[in-house]
Write a protein that holds these residues in place. Structure first.
Motif: not given
Length: 389
Positions: A137-143, A162-165, A215-219
């Motif tokens: 998921d896209l948890e937070t976006r800072h601009l 990004l968040r891999n839950r 690859p996107i690991s958990p976290g």
């Protein structure tokens, strides 16, 4: 005991894919090892359903990353309890990391402490199974948007969190499919990938998109982007093509306003003596955030200074001081980058505060420099809305 990850166990296919360690050595100098034999030891554990299971027979490698050369120093399989241990003669011109390979993915530790008087024996390398369907998921976006420069252009620092839950590392099903994708404002100039938690080499930029192939690991992972708004634009349309828990916009221009996706005006932030007005909100569906600009003018500073400050904060917080990703307490939970920075400062103070007379002068100087950097990084993180997202 905390699972120590390179920003939540940065998973990559080779040591060269991240480039963080070598970059930091070239920019900031050496890791400052003390003479004598150092020790790096710990365990390899598999993260599953909020718990950890020892991994036996994992290929564990000690890496040396220096100015002139880099490569493996030693290797061994983890024992039946997942344990490993290395003794080595540290080189003051290099830093050292430990990696464990699991399911075709390499997981790296933070830099190993090389002071022989304080052996680094609590390393925990968290690995996981892989899946091409694990949700990211896209948890937070800072601009962060600067005021107009003399030529009327405005700089943008865009940080995607990004968040891999889950408990599986997200991998691509083939070489053409990204592990994560996000739309960007159309027609931007000078689009570039900065040093975040994912190697710039693993991010492909299109005219209006960013595609992640790592690859996107958990976290939690952060992707840092920079680009420029053309001078003739009086509004910036930021497409939100997926749900986002938190959107933070910092606008340097006093007359600039943001609307859409539920964003509302929040508190102001000050960075390096310059005031930014913050707008915050969330989006549960497809939406567009519109930032309107009143007109041209001259910014009181240039965005590269801000980009450098925040980028260094992200790199140092994640790589040098081991921001904690998961805690083993029956259930794996994520700590925020802010909490990790606070913890890092506390750990430094616990080790050195009040010990100046018993600490070598050079080591004490490094402590003071590192602590000052951490405080600056924490201030910068808070300035982009890092309240724990």
């Amino acid at each position: 005991m905390a699972l120590r990850f390179l920003r939540d166990s940065v998973a990559c296919r080779s040591l060269r894919c991240s480039g963080f360690a070598l970059t930091l050595i070239l920019v900031f100098g050496t890791a400052g090892a003390a003479p004598g034999q150092a020790r790096a030891a710990g365990r390899v554990v598999r993260v599953m359903r909020g718990d950890t299971i020892p991994v036996s027979g994992a290929d564990v490698v000690l890496h040396r990353v220096g100015r002139q050369e880099q490569g493996p120093v030693d290797s061994m399989p983890s024992d039946r309890k997942g344990r490993f241990s290395f003794r080595f003669q540290p080189d003051t011109s290099a830093i050292y990391l430990v990696s464990a390979r699991f399911a075709g993915i390499e997981y790296f530790s933070p830099p190993v402490h090389t002071n022989p008087a304080r052996p680094d024996t609590g390393l925990v390398l968290g690995v996981s199974d892989t899946s091409s369907s694990a949700a990211v998921d896209l948890e937070t976006r800072h601009l962060v948007i600067s005021g107009p420069a003399k030529d009327g252009t405005r700089g943008v620092l865009d940080i995607l969190v990004l968040r891999n839950r889950g408990d599986r590392t997200r991998v691509a099903p083939d070489s053409l499919t990204p592990t994560f994708a996000v739309r960007l404002p159309a027609g931007m100039l000078g689009l570039q990938v900065g040093q975040g938690d994912i190697s710039p080499d693993a991010v492909t930029l299109g005219r209006d998109s960013a595609l992640v192939f790592a690859p996107i690991s958990p976290g939690e992972k952060q992707v840092v982007l920079t680009y420029t708004i053309p001078a003739d634009r009086r509004r910036l349309e930021i497409p939100i093509d997926q749900p986002v828990e938190t959107i933070n916009l910092l606008l340097e221009e006093a007359s600039a306003k943001a609307t859409g996706a539920g964003v509302v005006k929040a508190d102001s932030q000050t960075i390096e003596g310059h005031k930014f007005r913050r707008w915050s909100g969330s989006a549960t569906d497809r939406a567009v955030v519109v930032v309107g600009f009143a007109g041209a003018g001259v910014a009181s500073w240039a965005l590269p200074g801000l980009v450098g400050l925040v980028a260094v904060a992200l790199i140092l917080a994640g790589l040098f001081f081991g921001v904690r990703g998961l805690r083993v307490s029956g259930q794996a939970t994520a700590l925020s980058p802010r909490d990790g920075l606070v913890e890092a400062i506390a750990r430094l103070d616990a080790r050195y505060l009040g010990q100046e007379s018993q600490t070598p002068a050079e080591e004490w100087r490094r402590y003071q420099v590192e602590r000052a950097r951490l405080k600056a990084e924490l201030s910068a993180h808070l300035a982009v809305g890092g309240s724990g997202a």
